[in-house]
Enzyme design. Structure first.
Site, PDB file in Angstrom:
ATOM      1  N   TYR A   8       0.823  -1.204   0.000  1.00 23.57           N
ATOM      2  CA  TYR A   8       0.000   0.000   0.000  1.00 23.57           C
ATOM      3  C   TYR A   8       0.863   1.262   0.000  1.00 23.57           C
ATOM      4  O   TYR A   8       0.661   2.170  -0.827  1.00 23.57           O
ATOM      5  CB  TYR A   8      -0.921  -0.015   1.214  1.00 23.57           C
ATOM      6  N   LYS A  12       1.548   4.208  -3.068  1.00 21.29           N
ATOM      7  CA  LYS A  12       1.400   5.658  -2.904  1.00 21.29           C
ATOM      8  C   LYS A  12       2.672   6.381  -3.347  1.00 21.29           C
ATOM      9  O   LYS A  12       2.605   7.433  -3.986  1.00 21.29           O
ATOM     10  CB  LYS A  12       1.073   5.993  -1.451  1.00 21.29           C
TER      11      LYS A  12
END
Length: 212
Positions: A8, A12
């Protein structure tokens, strides 16, 4: 230099690198967001703590992750300012100050006038599958150096505004103003009933929180 942990966080970071490849870009980093939600949307941390307090006297919340809870109202105002300015590059936009998820939960209950015991639990004890940073407090110095920027308030003040807006702050009535407009004209009682129903249908557990 960022050091993302897990898929995750890495995704980003890849998004930031793609944005930075554009000649004119703005990258905004933020943390601990909460705000009024759309109907049937998942609740935020504040809403979930209030919901759990309806049926629990003791909660256990993570106390080894430091962050800055940030109201989407103030983050949105800052983003609008940046988009209308000649700013470019990376900006950290969060409320001022810092706490842990435990400290955040306790402040929610204090401002809401609820007598709930909140005990400490570690990230390891909570058993999250994805890694979480122990320290995600962001420095807003570059943003606040911009002339005329909307100043980000202390996180405790922003929380009080949010609790006012949903009619849950002790000793305060609900307010209807939301980013310069009218967000909700429901009475506090109707709003609380609607929020409880939405939370029951959601079934999700609070991030960083475990019931005792």
């Amino acid at each position: 230099e960022p050091h993302p942990e897990g898929v995750y966080a890495s995704s980003k970071r890849e998004g930031e690198l793609c944005a930075a490849a554009c000649p004119k870009h703005i990258i905004i980093r933020t943390c601990g967001l909460y705000g009024l939600r759309a109907p049937r949307a998942a609740g935020n941390f504040v809403d979930t703590m209030l919901r759990l307090a309806e049926t629990r006297d003791v909660l256990r919340v993570v106390d080894d992750q430091h962050c800055t809870p940030s109201s989407v109202v103030h983050v949105a105002r800052a983003i609008a300012f940046l988009l209308e300015s000649d700013a470019g590059g990376v900006y950290h936009v969060v409320c001022r100050g810092q706490t842990t998820w435990l400290g955040f939960a306790r402040e929610v209950f204090r401002q809401a006038g609820l007598n709930i015991r909140v005990d400490s639990i570690s990230t390891a004890e909570y058993g999250l599958a994805a890694p979480r940073p122990a320290y995600s407090v962001l420095d807003t110095g570059r943003y606040h150096a911009l002339a005329g920027c909307p100043v980000m308030p202390p996180w405790e003040e922003a929380l009080a505004e949010y609790l006012d807006s949903i009619g849950r702050r002790a000793g305060a009535g609900a307010i209807a103003e939301y980013v310069g407009g009218i967000a909700d004209r429901r009475s506090p009682a109707r709003h609380r009933a609607r929020s409880r129903n939405a939370c029951r249908s959601d079934g999700r557990r609070a991030f960083g929180a475990r019931t005792g």
